[in-house]
Every structure is written in structure tokens, then in C-alpha cells.
Design a protein around this motif. Structure first.
Motif, PDB file in Angstrom:
ATOM      1  N   GLY A 171       3.239  -0.973  -8.861  1.00 34.20           N
ATOM      2  CA  GLY A 171       4.579  -1.088  -8.304  1.00 34.20           C
ATOM      3  C   GLY A 171       5.191   0.218  -7.855  1.00 34.20           C
ATOM      4  O   GLY A 171       6.275   0.218  -7.273  1.00 34.20           O
ATOM      5  N   HIS A 172       4.514   1.346  -8.121  1.00 37.04           N
ATOM      6  CA  HIS A 172       5.051   2.654  -7.728  1.00 37.04           C
ATOM      7  C   HIS A 172       4.388   3.087  -6.422  1.00 37.04           C
ATOM      8  O   HIS A 172       3.172   3.257  -6.387  1.00 37.04           O
ATOM      9  CB  HIS A 172       4.780   3.672  -8.827  1.00 37.04           C
ATOM     10  CG  HIS A 172       5.253   5.057  -8.488  1.00 37.04           C
ATOM     11  ND1 HIS A 172       6.575   5.353  -8.288  1.00 37.04           N
ATOM     12  CD2 HIS A 172       4.577   6.219  -8.312  1.00 37.04           C
ATOM     13  CE1 HIS A 172       6.701   6.639  -7.997  1.00 37.04           C
ATOM     14  NE2 HIS A 172       5.494   7.180  -8.003  1.00 37.04           N
TER      15      HIS A 172
ATOM     16  N   TYR B 177       3.180   2.381   0.230  1.00 40.19           N
ATOM     17  CA  TYR B 177       3.104   3.800   0.597  1.00 40.19           C
ATOM     18  C   TYR B 177       4.457   4.274   1.122  1.00 40.19           C
ATOM     19  O   TYR B 177       5.192   3.518   1.770  1.00 40.19           O
ATOM     20  CB  TYR B 177       2.041   4.027   1.690  1.00 40.19           C
ATOM     21  CG  TYR B 177       0.638   3.679   1.262  1.00 40.19           C
ATOM     22  CD1 TYR B 177      -0.018   4.423   0.291  1.00 40.19           C
ATOM     23  CD2 TYR B 177      -0.031   2.591   1.832  1.00 40.19           C
ATOM     24  CE1 TYR B 177      -1.311   4.097  -0.112  1.00 40.19           C
ATOM     25  CE2 TYR B 177      -1.322   2.269   1.444  1.00 40.19           C
ATOM     26  CZ  TYR B 177      -1.951   3.019   0.464  1.00 40.19           C
ATOM     27  OH  TYR B 177      -3.224   2.707   0.057  1.00 40.19           O
ATOM     28  N   GLU B 178       4.757   5.517   0.838  1.00 42.42           N
ATOM     29  CA  GLU B 178       5.908   6.186   1.425  1.00 42.42           C
ATOM     30  C   GLU B 178       5.476   7.585   1.830  1.00 42.42           C
ATOM     31  O   GLU B 178       4.424   8.059   1.405  1.00 42.42           O
ATOM     32  CB  GLU B 178       7.085   6.235   0.439  1.00 42.42           C
ATOM     33  CG  GLU B 178       6.801   6.971  -0.852  1.00 42.42           C
ATOM     34  CD  GLU B 178       7.977   6.921  -1.830  1.00 42.42           C
ATOM     35  OE1 GLU B 178       8.826   6.012  -1.683  1.00 42.42           O
ATOM     36  OE2 GLU B 178       8.037   7.792  -2.719  1.00 42.42           O
ATOM     37  N   TRP B 179       6.295   8.249   2.647  1.00 42.36           N
ATOM     38  CA  TRP B 179       5.886   9.554   3.148  1.00 42.36           C
ATOM     39  C   TRP B 179       7.077  10.429   3.473  1.00 42.36           C
ATOM     40  O   TRP B 179       8.194   9.955   3.688  1.00 42.36           O
ATOM     41  CB  TRP B 179       4.998   9.400   4.385  1.00 42.36           C
ATOM     42  CG  TRP B 179       5.593   8.490   5.425  1.00 42.36           C
ATOM     43  CD1 TRP B 179       6.517   8.796   6.391  1.00 42.36           C
ATOM     44  CD2 TRP B 179       5.313   7.087   5.575  1.00 42.36           C
ATOM     45  NE1 TRP B 179       6.826   7.699   7.136  1.00 42.36           N
ATOM     46  CE2 TRP B 179       6.110   6.638   6.663  1.00 42.36           C
ATOM     47  CE3 TRP B 179       4.472   6.194   4.918  1.00 42.36           C
ATOM     48  CZ2 TRP B 179       6.088   5.306   7.099  1.00 42.36           C
ATOM     49  CZ3 TRP B 179       4.451   4.873   5.345  1.00 42.36           C
ATOM     50  CH2 TRP B 179       5.248   4.445   6.424  1.00 42.36           C
TER      51      TRP B 179
ATOM     52  N   ARG C  11       3.869  15.503  -9.119  1.00 42.71           N
ATOM     53  CA  ARG C  11       2.471  15.674  -9.510  1.00 42.71           C
ATOM     54  C   ARG C  11       1.540  14.605  -8.935  1.00 42.71           C
ATOM     55  O   ARG C  11       0.336  14.815  -8.837  1.00 42.71           O
ATOM     56  CB  ARG C  11       2.355  15.685 -11.043  1.00 42.71           C
ATOM     57  CG  ARG C  11       2.912  16.956 -11.663  1.00 42.71           C
ATOM     58  CD  ARG C  11       2.667  16.998 -13.158  1.00 42.71           C
ATOM     59  NE  ARG C  11       3.174  18.230 -13.741  1.00 42.71           N
ATOM     60  CZ  ARG C  11       2.496  19.374 -13.799  1.00 42.71           C
ATOM     61  NH1 ARG C  11       1.262  19.407 -13.292  1.00 42.71           N
ATOM     62  NH2 ARG C  11       3.008  20.452 -14.344  1.00 42.71           N
ATOM     63  N   ASP C  12       2.098  13.442  -8.576  1.00 40.81           N
ATOM     64  CA  ASP C  12       1.228  12.392  -8.040  1.00 40.81           C
ATOM     65  C   ASP C  12       1.323  12.286  -6.525  1.00 40.81           C
ATOM     66  O   ASP C  12       0.855  11.309  -5.938  1.00 40.81           O
ATOM     67  CB  ASP C  12       1.532  11.043  -8.695  1.00 40.81           C
ATOM     68  CG  ASP C  12       2.984  10.632  -8.528  1.00 40.81           C
ATOM     69  OD1 ASP C  12       3.782  11.441  -8.021  1.00 40.81           O
ATOM     70  OD2 ASP C  12       3.321   9.493  -8.915  1.00 40.81           O
TER      71      ASP C  12
ATOM     72  N   ASN D 213      -9.665   1.718  -1.407  1.00 35.91           N
ATOM     73  CA  ASN D 213      -9.746   2.030  -2.827  1.00 35.91           C
ATOM     74  C   ASN D 213      -8.450   1.704  -3.563  1.00 35.91           C
ATOM     75  O   ASN D 213      -8.463   1.392  -4.748  1.00 35.91           O
ATOM     76  CB  ASN D 213     -10.112   3.494  -3.032  1.00 35.91           C
ATOM     77  CG  ASN D 213     -11.584   3.765  -2.779  1.00 35.91           C
ATOM     78  OD1 ASN D 213     -12.457   3.258  -3.459  1.00 35.91           O
ATOM     79  ND2 ASN D 213     -11.866   4.551  -1.770  1.00 35.91           N
ATOM     80  N   ASP D 214      -7.328   1.797  -2.855  1.00 39.29           N
ATOM     81  CA  ASP D 214      -6.032   1.458  -3.460  1.00 39.29           C
ATOM     82  C   ASP D 214      -5.816  -0.046  -3.516  1.00 39.29           C
ATOM     83  O   ASP D 214      -5.368  -0.587  -4.526  1.00 39.29           O
ATOM     84  CB  ASP D 214      -4.889   2.077  -2.657  1.00 39.29           C
ATOM     85  CG  ASP D 214      -4.757   3.583  -2.864  1.00 39.29           C
ATOM     86  OD1 ASP D 214      -5.379   4.110  -3.797  1.00 39.29           O
ATOM     87  OD2 ASP D 214      -4.036   4.217  -2.074  1.00 39.29           O
TER      88      ASP D 214
END
Length: 334
Positions: A15-16, A52-54, A83-84, A187-188
Motif C-alpha cells: 500500500g506504500h 508509483y509516485e515521482w 531511504r526507500d 518484479n513489483d
């Protein structure tokens, strides 16, 4: 293995959204950047939620122009990241000039957190300059490969369209950003989602990290003659220490005269002339993209003396290596 899972996103909290931070260098290549960003946007659309965000950042914040002249508004300066986060540095033409001390210091600082950091197109140079690719496999646009190899012998440079080695990512530029993002998305979120994104992009031939970025020799020269292709591959692999036409002919099982006729028929030049053009092309790349001395460029391209190199260079490019180097330096100082 822990680092690899971090790259592909399998250890992320459910969910993140996974955040990509695009660092836009001056004169970055629009296609490489847009290919990556559009892949993420479409993945969100196909998933029906924001997976996804950017952010877009760059030195000094404000705006940044790509090599096509289009200007983008940045979300911020080279700030401290989470960190992620996954960092993708976007390079383009004149990447050496765009790779500033501030960019290098920032990359080294963020790398110490263990972040996944990648370089799109020529930004593999920026990562290598920061020391982030030491002892790792990497790739870069084929036009920059000669200069990269000369400057960063501690990096295992490949010809792949993209490379993931631990928490470092590099691509060859152009549409290879799509191949990379489809790999990360697979992969995600799974292969079905990656295929759905590819379909939306009308991208029918997904490449892997095992695919090479340049066309095969027969495709490039428009000739499908196996022995001719074999000789050209040998020439391309032996620039610093050129092989004589007689040895090239012998190694493919023909006479020197037959080899001459083959080159004349298909390429309208002699083997010696074709070989010389390959060497001069590499020399020009090194003059334009590195600070190697003219003497060292000459030696790297198989010329025994600077005078002979200068004579051949002038005959082909209508200028001397020294003037070429001076003109390039003037362009970079603007």
C-alpha cells in the motif's frame, strides 16, 4: 540478495507507493526520461491505484532544459531523500559538464544511505565519476562507451540495454528506459502488469539485460555476408592494436585479394580504409568526451606517432585533433 530485493521492490510495504526521484542534468535526453516516467504513469493507470509516485529535482531547483530545448519545472533542489527512494539520474549530451561537484557530492551522500541509484542514458558516467559503479557491471550509450572504458577501468562495462547490479542501475539510453521500467514493474507487480504496460506503450518486443543495445553488424552495414561481418567484428574489437588485412583474411579462410574484393563490392572501400575510419571515429569520440592527451588518444586508436595520427585525422575530418579538442573545450565552457 537483500540489495537486489530492494532494487526490484519485493520488500516494500503493502500500500506504500514506490517513489522515483528523477535527477535532471543539464541537456538531459528527453526520450530516456519520458520513457521511464510514462511507464510509471501507465502502471498506475492499469493498477487503478497509485503504486508509483515521482519527483523531479536538480541542482539549484528551478527549471531544467533537455537537449531538445524543452524546459521542465523542478519540484526541488538536491535535497535529502528517503531511504526507500529510487534515484534515477537523467543524462544527455555534454554529460561531463553537467556532472558538477555538487551533483557528485550529493550522490555520494545519498549512496551512503543504501539507496537504489540509477543512471539513464549517459548518466552512467555521472555514477561512475561519483565512484558508485566501482567493481560493478554497468552500461552506457554506445557512443560514450570508448571514453567511459578509458576513464573507468574499474567498472565492468557491458553492451546491454540495461544493467541491474545490486543497488545500482544503468541504461543505454533511448527506449532502453522502457525495458528497465518493465523489468522493475514485473518484479513489483507481476509479469501480467508489465505486459499490460507494454501493450499500452505499443511496445511489442521487450528486451532483457541479456540483449545488446546496438544492431548486429549485418543490420548496421546493410549486408548479410557472414565472412564480411566476422572481419568487421574483429576490426571493432582490435582498435588499439590493428590487425593486418592478410591476417584478417586468413582468419576467415580467404585470400587477401578476396577480402579486398569483398569490401569493394559491399562497402565501396578497401579493408584498410574501412579499418582506418573505425579507428578515427573512436579517436574523435575520445577527443570530444575525455581529457586524454592527443598522444594517448593516438596510442589508444592504434597510431604509432602523433604526426601520423594528425595527418590521417585531418584528411578525414578536415581539421586537426588539437583543433578538435580546442573547439570542444570552447563549447563546454559556454
Amino acid at each position: 540478495m537483500t540489495q537486489q530485493r530492494n532494487v526490484v521492490g519485493q520488500d516494500r510495504h503493502a500500500g506504500h507507493p514506490r517513489r522515483f526521484v528523477f535527477v535532471l542534468l543539464d541537456n538531459f535526453t528527453l526520450l530516456s526520461f519520458a520513457s521511464a516516467l510514462e511507464s510509471l504513469r501507465i502502471a498506475n493507470r492499469m493498477a487503478g491505484t497509485q503504486v508509483y509516485e515521482w519527483r523531479l529535482i536538480g541542482e539549484g531547483g528551478g527549471e531544467r532544459s533537455c537537449s531538445a530545448g524543452t524546459t521542465f519545472h523542478l519540484d526541488g533542489d538536491l535535497d535529502e531523500l528517503q531511504r526507500d527512494d529510487t534515484v534515477l539520474v537523467c543524462g544527455g549530451i555534454e554529460v561531463q559538464k553537467a556532472t558538477t561537484r555538487k551533483v557528485l557530492s550529493w550522490l555520494r551522500r545519498e549512496a551512503r544511505k543504501g539507496l537504489v541509484i540509477g543512471g539513464l542514458c549517459t548518466a552512467g558516467y555521472t555514477l561512475a565519476k561519483a565512484g558508485l559503479l566501482d567493481g560493478k557491471k554497468a552500461t552506457i550509450h554506445w557512443e560514450n562507451a570508448d571514453s567511459f572504458t578509458e576513464e573507468f577501468d574499474e567498472v565492468n562495462l557491458t553492451k546491454s540495454v540495461f544493467v541491474i547490479d545490486g543497488n545500482r542501475i544503468t541504461t543505454a539510453g533511448g527506449t532502453s528506459s522502457i525495458d528497465l521500467m518493465l523489468k522493475l514493474i514485473a518484479n513489483d507487480l507481476g509479469e501480467d502488469m508489465a505486459n499490460a504496460v507494454a501493450d499500452q506503450l505499443i511496445y511489442s518486443s521487450i528486451r532483457t539485460d541479456q540483449d545488446t543495445q546496438r544492431l548486429s553488424v549485418p543490420t548496421r552495414i546493410g549486408v548479410r555476408h557472414p565472412k564480411l561481418s566476422q572481419v568487421i567484428q574483429m576490426m571493432e574489437s582490435n582498435i588499439e592494436e590493428p590487425i593486418s588485412p592478410s591476417i584478417l583474411a586468413r582468419d576467415v579462410g580467404m585470400s587477401t585479394r578476396q577480402l579486398e574484393r569483398l569490401f569493394r563490392r559491399y562497402l565501396n572501400r578497401s579493408p584498410k580504409r574501412y579499418y582506418m575510419e573505425l579507428r578515427l571515429q573512436k579517436a574523435r569520440n575520445l577527443l570530444m568526451q575525455t581529457d586524454m592527451s592527443v598522444i594517448n588518444v593516438a596510442l589508444a586508436c592504434g597510431f604509432a606517432s602523433p604526426s601520423h595520427f594528425s595527418k590521417c585525422y585531418r584528411a578525414h575530418y578536415n581539421t586537426t585533433p588539437y583543433r578538435e579538442r580546442g573547439a570542444q573545450a570552447a563549447r563546454l565552457s559556454i
